[in-house]
Design an enzyme around this catalytic site. Structure first.
Site, PDB file in Angstrom:
ATOM      1  N   ARG A   2      56.812  10.068  25.418  1.00 19.69           N
ATOM      2  CA  ARG A   2      56.336  10.780  26.595  1.00 19.69           C
ATOM      3  C   ARG A   2      57.214  11.984  26.922  1.00 19.69           C
ATOM      4  O   ARG A   2      56.722  13.045  27.331  1.00 19.69           O
ATOM      5  CB  ARG A   2      56.304   9.828  27.782  1.00 19.69           C
ATOM      6  CG  ARG A   2      55.866  10.456  29.076  1.00 19.69           C
ATOM      7  CD  ARG A   2      54.504  11.084  28.975  1.00 19.69           C
ATOM      8  NE  ARG A   2      53.941  11.400  30.271  1.00 19.69           N
ATOM      9  CZ  ARG A   2      52.779  11.956  30.458  1.00 19.69           C
ATOM     10  NH1 ARG A   2      52.013  12.252  29.414  1.00 19.69           N
ATOM     11  NH2 ARG A   2      52.340  12.209  31.654  1.00 19.69           N
ATOM     12  N   ASP A  12      50.340  28.656  27.688  1.00 17.36           N
ATOM     13  CA  ASP A  12      50.110  27.379  26.987  1.00 17.36           C
ATOM     14  C   ASP A  12      50.534  27.548  25.531  1.00 17.36           C
ATOM     15  O   ASP A  12      49.870  28.238  24.762  1.00 17.36           O
ATOM     16  CB  ASP A  12      48.619  27.026  27.083  1.00 17.36           C
ATOM     17  CG  ASP A  12      48.291  25.677  26.454  1.00 17.36           C
ATOM     18  OD1 ASP A  12      49.167  25.075  25.792  1.00 17.36           O
ATOM     19  OD2 ASP A  12      47.145  25.215  26.637  1.00 17.36           O
ATOM     20  N   HIS A  36      50.456  24.302  29.208  1.00 16.71           N
ATOM     21  CA  HIS A  36      49.249  23.520  28.928  1.00 16.71           C
ATOM     22  C   HIS A  36      48.751  22.785  30.176  1.00 16.71           C
ATOM     23  O   HIS A  36      47.554  22.630  30.385  1.00 16.71           O
ATOM     24  CB  HIS A  36      49.560  22.524  27.810  1.00 16.71           C
ATOM     25  CG  HIS A  36      48.358  21.794  27.299  1.00 16.71           C
ATOM     26  ND1 HIS A  36      47.283  22.436  26.737  1.00 16.71           N
ATOM     27  CD2 HIS A  36      48.061  20.469  27.271  1.00 16.71           C
ATOM     28  CE1 HIS A  36      46.368  21.536  26.377  1.00 16.71           C
ATOM     29  NE2 HIS A  36      46.817  20.344  26.685  1.00 16.71           N
ATOM     30  N   ASP A  37      49.671  22.335  30.993  1.00 17.94           N
ATOM     31  CA  ASP A  37      49.315  21.602  32.216  1.00 17.94           C
ATOM     32  C   ASP A  37      48.438  22.405  33.172  1.00 17.94           C
ATOM     33  O   ASP A  37      47.828  21.831  34.085  1.00 17.94           O
ATOM     34  CB  ASP A  37      50.586  21.185  32.966  1.00 17.94           C
ATOM     35  CG  ASP A  37      50.943  19.728  32.696  1.00 17.94           C
ATOM     36  OD1 ASP A  37      50.220  19.078  31.906  1.00 17.94           O
ATOM     37  OD2 ASP A  37      51.930  19.246  33.268  1.00 17.94           O
ATOM     38  N   SER A  86      41.872  20.213  26.843  1.00 14.99           N
ATOM     39  CA  SER A  86      42.778  19.711  25.816  1.00 14.99           C
ATOM     40  C   SER A  86      41.999  18.831  24.837  1.00 14.99           C
ATOM     41  O   SER A  86      40.970  19.266  24.314  1.00 14.99           O
ATOM     42  CB  SER A  86      43.920  18.954  26.498  1.00 14.99           C
ATOM     43  OG  SER A  86      44.937  18.630  25.600  1.00 14.99           O
TER      44      SER A  86
END
Lengths: 392, 392
Positions: A231, A328, A361-362, A161
């Site tokens: 967040r 992602d 993405h994680d 990332s």
């Protein structure tokens, strides 16, 4: 979700680790025009630097992480580093063979000089006066640390990332000081949609009355409401639509709908609120603004009229591994392919793995067997090469 | 972006229109268990109801819209209705042939009874005490209005997005009172990701100190900060990644980066802030919570153990047109296909158009020639049928 450890044979943690500090009194000139006059970097290392100093790997962190890449802190439960599944003895980035460095970037809130520290010019907390730092500034700071550790050339720089952007910037800024770049789930710049999500998160923080223009510490306040919302937004973009659907779907907390607009009905609401609450307890609001801005600004092609191939001409001597994940949507495979194209245009040695993984993405933080298989194979080659160099 | 008007021959606006009101003193029982004791609906009509009352089309609105579907308000510039490109003389939903009804739903902030009105039980403003209303409750309220207008059976119910959910609910709740359902860019329910975005928007509003638990009006306050952030989040999900990239990309407002975390650098930031500011000037925060909750709760399959096909058994006598847009990631084509499958399972007459359009969810409000072509052809058939019924 995680692959069973035994697939890869015996694996262990690097065990208890201790963060170290290095102070720099020579100012760090920043891309924005100012300088960081005096600063400290917090870092950790795992494994042993070989005699030839040829086996060092630098790991760069993303938005919500730090120098604490692997291992645990003595006496602290659940203190595993953020990439502990990847970095350790017998793990894909094997600390029995590599000397791994994790470093916290300036502007962060995990130890290195940042907005929560005193400005040497005024003696007061930086707060909102901490200068805007860029990916390139971070790489410059990292390069000084690496130099001080006596390492002339890194075996590899690795990041995911925003960390991947730093790994890319290394190849453009210090092409002679690394042999390999491993950039996972990253992009050559943020899209308009990426910037848009960052901007909404920043607006949530800045418009929190407890933000006080960024000088909340001086007011004894913390803009927790804004941090929570920031967040929550970020978290949605880290997960794939499908994985959220699979994990939460439309599942209710209670047996029936509550017919309320302010209370929690769905599990996904509860989960996001929890993530927001947790984050607002430990993350610094100014750091959030700084790091999202560094993301927005990263754009190596900009100085080359948007021509990414020209930008990566500087990286000719580095060998690359790029990895992306099919689900992602924050940094999609298409963005990694843009990088591959720019590298191929320069006849650069690049491997590219597009991993079919459901986690969005994680995924770059998770233990997917195909993903870790590619990482293991790549670092195996890099290790042999580093050991070969050691035998020269 | 819009197709030139001459493609479709002469098209005109319905001209100046005047909203009307209808008061209902019979309580409206709500799905949540309570009731709306006494309420007023604001509506507009365009065109003329034929003698057989067979040519009426009800248009249902989505989150940020109202009864003002078409035409203008005398003396007010730029007061075109939100679907003015679709509804008017010679337009796809032709007001020379149809009697079109636009109605504002209870709980909204555009005239029908909502949180900004007085609660007849207390004499004070409803504010946060306005009961949670569902898609089904809205449809019940609409059905009463249609009945009072002397219409036994609608030629069609039409809606996009949340409006499409209302059109779907009509077919399940009042299958004998409509002949056609036209549901555009909609879904059989919200995904976890959809709910997640709604929840973040709600959190931004609820955690704004000016929200006062929803009784901000009594405090002389308006939670504009929260509304701004909510709208910015929503707006990102209405546009496709590609259309945002094409429209804004990484374009800067100034010639150079500003190296600031709080000021605007990119055009996309400026655009989103502007959207948020505008919205916070006219939209009501409690209405935002109510309408997003109605979205969250809509789930006709829920009473049938999640079996959408069983849920749509009730709709056997309605003919459907479903339309989706390829780049709509809020309510993707896959969600419309779930509906098509459920209808086909019931041998219901359904047409489905998946339009290749770049504009994301917002495409349903735009004038795409293929999209409007499908709408025109469908309403042409419905008009002939209504006129045939008129000649019987």
């Amino acid at each position: 979700m995680a692959a069973p450890g035994f697939l890869f044979g015996a694996m262990a943690s690097v065990g208890d680790v201790t963060p170290q500090q290095m102070h720099f009194s020579e100012p760090l000139p920043l891309k924005g025009g100012s300088a960081l006059r005096d600063y400290t970097l917090v870092y950790e290392t795992y494994g042993t630097l070989n005699a030839q100093r040829s086996n060092a790997v630098l790991v760069c962190h993303a938005l919500n992480a730090s120098h604490h890449v692997a291992g645990t802190y003595a006496g602290q439960e659940r203190s595993e580093g953020w990439w502990d599944n990847l970095v350790g003895p017998g793990k894909p980035l094997d600390t029995d063979r590599f000397f791994v460095i994790g470093v916290n970037n300036p502007g962060s809130c995990f130890g290195s000089t940042g907005p929560m520290h005193a400005n040497p010019d005024t003696g007061r907390l930086y707060g909102a006066d901490f200068p805007v730092v860029t990916v390139e500034d971070w790489v410059d700071a990292q390069a000084r640390l690496v130099e001080r550790l006596g390492i002339t050339q890194l075996a590899a720089v690795l990041g995911g990332s925003l960390g991947g952007m730093q790994a890319l910037a290394w190849t453009l800024r210090y092409p002679q000081r690394l042999r390999h770049c491993v950039a996972v789930a990253t992009a050559p710049n943020l899209s308009a949609q990426n910037i848009a999500f960052n901007e909404v998160a920043r607006r949530a923080i800045i418009s929190d009355p407890d933000f006080h223009g960024g000088h909340y510490a001086a007011h004894g306040a913390i803009p927790k409401r804004g941090l929570r919302v920031a967040r929550m937004i970020g978290h949605i973009t880290y997960l794939s639509d499908d994985s959220m659907e699979e994990k939460f779907g439309r599942e209710l907390r209670a047996a029936e709908l509550g017919y309320s607009t302010q209370d929690v009905d769905f599990q996904i609401e509860s989960y996001l609120r929890h993530q927001g609450d947790k984050f607002s307890e430990y993350f610094d609001a100014n750091t959030y603004l700084l790091i999202t801005r560094a993301l927005d600004y990263f754009d190596p092609a900009r100085e080359f009229g948007g021509d990414l191939s020209r930008a990566f001409a500087a990286a000719r001597d580095t060998r690359f591994l790029l990895v992306s994940f099919t689900t992602d949507w924050r940094f999609s495979p298409a963005r990694s392919r843009e990088l591959v194209k720019a590298l191929v245009d320069n006849r650069v040695d690049v491997s590219y793995a597009e991993i079919a993984a459901p986690h969005g993405h994680d995924a770059f933080l998770l233990e997917d067997p195909r993903y870790h298989g590619v990482m293991r194979a790549t670092f195996e080659r890099i290790a042999r090469e580093a050991e070969g160099a050691a035998h020269v």
